[in-house]
Design a protein around this motif. Sequence first.
Motif, mmCIF file in Angstrom:
data_model
loop_
_atom_site.group_PDB
_atom_site.id
_atom_site.type_symbol
_atom_site.label_atom_id
_atom_site.label_comp_id
_atom_site.label_asym_id
_atom_site.label_seq_id
_atom_site.Cartn_x
_atom_site.Cartn_y
_atom_site.Cartn_z
ATOM 1 N N GLY A 323 -0.586 6.698 22.740
ATOM 2 C CA GLY A 323 0.113 7.229 21.587
ATOM 3 C C GLY A 323 -0.026 6.291 20.392
ATOM 4 N N MET A 324 0.644 6.629 19.303
ATOM 5 C CA MET A 324 0.593 5.824 18.092
ATOM 6 C C MET A 324 2.002 5.509 17.625
ATOM 7 N N ASP A 325 2.204 4.244 17.247
ATOM 8 C CA ASP A 325 3.448 3.859 16.585
ATOM 9 C C ASP A 325 3.215 4.033 15.087
ATOM 10 N N VAL A 326 4.015 4.897 14.474
ATOM 11 C CA VAL A 326 3.800 5.233 13.068
ATOM 12 C C VAL A 326 3.903 4.013 12.173
ATOM 13 N N GLY A 327 4.762 3.080 12.482
ATOM 14 C CA GLY A 327 4.955 1.922 11.625
ATOM 15 C C GLY A 327 5.908 2.240 10.484
ATOM 16 N N ASP A 328 5.853 1.413 9.403
ATOM 17 C CA ASP A 328 6.774 1.582 8.271
ATOM 18 C C ASP A 328 6.291 2.673 7.323
ATOM 19 N N ILE A 329 7.256 3.384 6.760
ATOM 20 C CA ILE A 329 6.951 4.430 5.778
ATOM 21 C C ILE A 329 7.708 4.098 4.490
ATOM 22 N N ILE A 330 6.950 3.867 3.423
ATOM 23 C CA ILE A 330 7.553 3.488 2.132
ATOM 24 C C ILE A 330 8.225 4.710 1.521
ATOM 25 N N LEU A 331 9.483 4.528 1.093
ATOM 26 C CA LEU A 331 10.267 5.619 0.517
ATOM 27 C C LEU A 331 10.437 5.487 -0.995
ATOM 28 N N SER A 332 10.587 4.247 -1.484
ATOM 29 C CA SER A 332 10.800 4.064 -2.926
ATOM 30 C C SER A 332 10.459 2.643 -3.330
ATOM 31 N N ILE A 333 10.211 2.479 -4.622
ATOM 32 C CA ILE A 333 9.994 1.157 -5.225
ATOM 33 C C ILE A 333 10.960 1.040 -6.386
ATOM 34 N N ASP A 334 11.846 0.043 -6.325
ATOM 35 C CA ASP A 334 12.889 -0.113 -7.353
ATOM 36 C C ASP A 334 13.623 1.204 -7.588
ATOM 37 N N ASP A 335 13.971 1.868 -6.494
ATOM 38 C CA ASP A 335 14.722 3.133 -6.514
ATOM 39 C C ASP A 335 13.952 4.294 -7.149
ATOM 40 N N GLN A 336 12.640 4.119 -7.381
ATOM 41 C CA GLN A 336 11.797 5.227 -7.834
ATOM 42 C C GLN A 336 11.160 5.878 -6.605
ATOM 43 N N LEU A 344 2.799 6.731 -5.170
ATOM 44 C CA LEU A 344 2.864 5.287 -4.909
ATOM 45 C C LEU A 344 1.958 4.541 -5.879
ATOM 46 N N LEU A 345 0.721 5.013 -6.028
ATOM 47 C CA LEU A 345 -0.226 4.352 -6.933
ATOM 48 C C LEU A 345 0.253 4.437 -8.379
ATOM 49 N N ASP A 346 0.770 5.606 -8.773
ATOM 50 C CA ASP A 346 1.280 5.775 -10.139
ATOM 51 C C ASP A 346 2.449 4.835 -10.407
ATOM 52 N N THR A 347 3.324 4.669 -9.424
ATOM 53 C CA THR A 347 4.485 3.785 -9.590
ATOM 54 C C THR A 347 4.044 2.327 -9.689
ATOM 55 N N LEU A 348 3.111 1.913 -8.847
ATOM 56 C CA LEU A 348 2.628 0.526 -8.895
ATOM 57 C C LEU A 348 1.953 0.219 -10.226
ATOM 58 N N GLU A 349 1.325 1.231 -10.847
ATOM 59 C CA GLU A 349 0.638 1.026 -12.126
ATOM 60 C C GLU A 349 1.599 0.602 -13.232
#
Length: 375
Positions: A323-336, A344-349
Motif C-alpha cells: 500500500g501507500m502512505d499518503v504523507g502530508d497534505i498542504i492545506l494553506s499557507i499563511d491562512d491562504q 500552491l504555486l500561485d500562493t508561493l509566487e
Amino acid sequence: MNSTPTQNKLLRTIRTLLFILIGFAVLLLLFPQFKAFWLPINTEPRAVTARGTLSDTERTNIEIFRQASPSVVYITTLTDTVNLWTRDITRIPRGTGSGFIWDRYGHIITNYHVLERASEIRIHLSDQRTFRAVLVGASPDHDIAVLRIPLVSNMPAPLPIGTSSDLQVGQMMYAIGNPFGLDQTLTTGVVSALNRSLYNDNGSKINGLIQTDAAINPGNSGGPLLDSAGRLVGINTAIYSPSGVYAGIGFAVPVDTVNRVVPKLIAKGHYKRPQLGILIDEELNKAITDKLGIKGVAIIDIKEGSPAQRAGLHSMKKLKNEGMDVGDIILSIDDQRVNNTRSLLDTLEKYYSGDHVKLTYLRDHEKRSITITLD
C-alpha cells in the motif's frame, strides 16, 4: 376674326414652351439635385461643420496616450550569422518588440522572448533617439527581461504602477506598442478574463495572466497594458490566434508579478522562485485528494536539504503490504487556502526566498501547523 396659320403656329409654339417651363419648374421643385446639372460647379472648400465637445471616453483615451506614449520604446534585435567560407560575421535584423521605461536609471522592461538569442539590442525612444541596450537580467519562466540604456537628458518619465489584484472583467484596457513595426500604436479593449495560464517556449507555465481583447499583434510583445487611470497593470506578452495575428484574445503578465520579479532582476540579474523543496504532481494529487474528499496538495517527494525536509514534513512512501502512505497534505499557507497544485504555486509566487510562512497541513487526519523558511 379668323386666325391665320402663322398665328396658330405661334400659339402652339408658345404653349409648348410654357409646358416645358412648367415641367422644368416642377423638376426643380420635386428634385432639388437636378439643379446641380444647371448650376456652376463650386470649386471652393466646403464649410467645416462644428463637431462639438469630445466625449468623456475620447478625452480619456487621448489623455492616457499623451501621458504614457513617451515612456513606450521600440525594440529591435539583431543576430550574428557566420559565413562558413569566409568566416565573416554579419549582423542582421532578427525581430522587433516593445518595452517601457521602468525608472530614472535607464531600466527598460520587456518580454524575455523578444530578446532571446539576440546578439545586439537597440532601443528607440519616442523622440527618435536610439541607444544600444544591455541585458541586466531575465526570468524566462515569467517571460520578463530588464534592459538598461545610458542615462541621458530628457529621459521619459517611468509609467505609474498600478495593481492587478483588484482587476475586474469588463474594465477598460489600453495597449501601446509597435505592432508590425508601426510605432506608438494605441489599441483599446476590456479585461476579458483573469487568471489564465499559458505554457512558455521553455515548458514552464505562466499563471495569473490577464486576458484582454485590446488588439495585440506581433511587435506588441513587451509593451504596457494600462488601466483607465493610465497605470501599468500588465505586460502584453502573447496572443491566441490560429493565423498568428489579432483574433480578439491577448494575454498580459500581471503587474503584481512584474513588480515582484523586476527588482530582483535589477539587483541580482536573475529571479529565484520561492520554494518549499517538495515534488508535486497535478494528476496524482487530484486522485489522492478526490479519494480523501478534501482540498489540498499532497507531498509526493521531498528534496534533500530543502526547507520541507528541515521542517520535518512527510512525503508519500510505499508500505510493506504494497500500500501507500499518503504523507502530508498542504492545506494553506499563511491562512491562504491551497486547493490544488496551481493555487500552491500561485500562493508561493507572492513571497520571496527567505520569507517565513505558516504552513498548515494534514497528517494522519490531524491538522497541524509549522513555520517554514522558503528557499
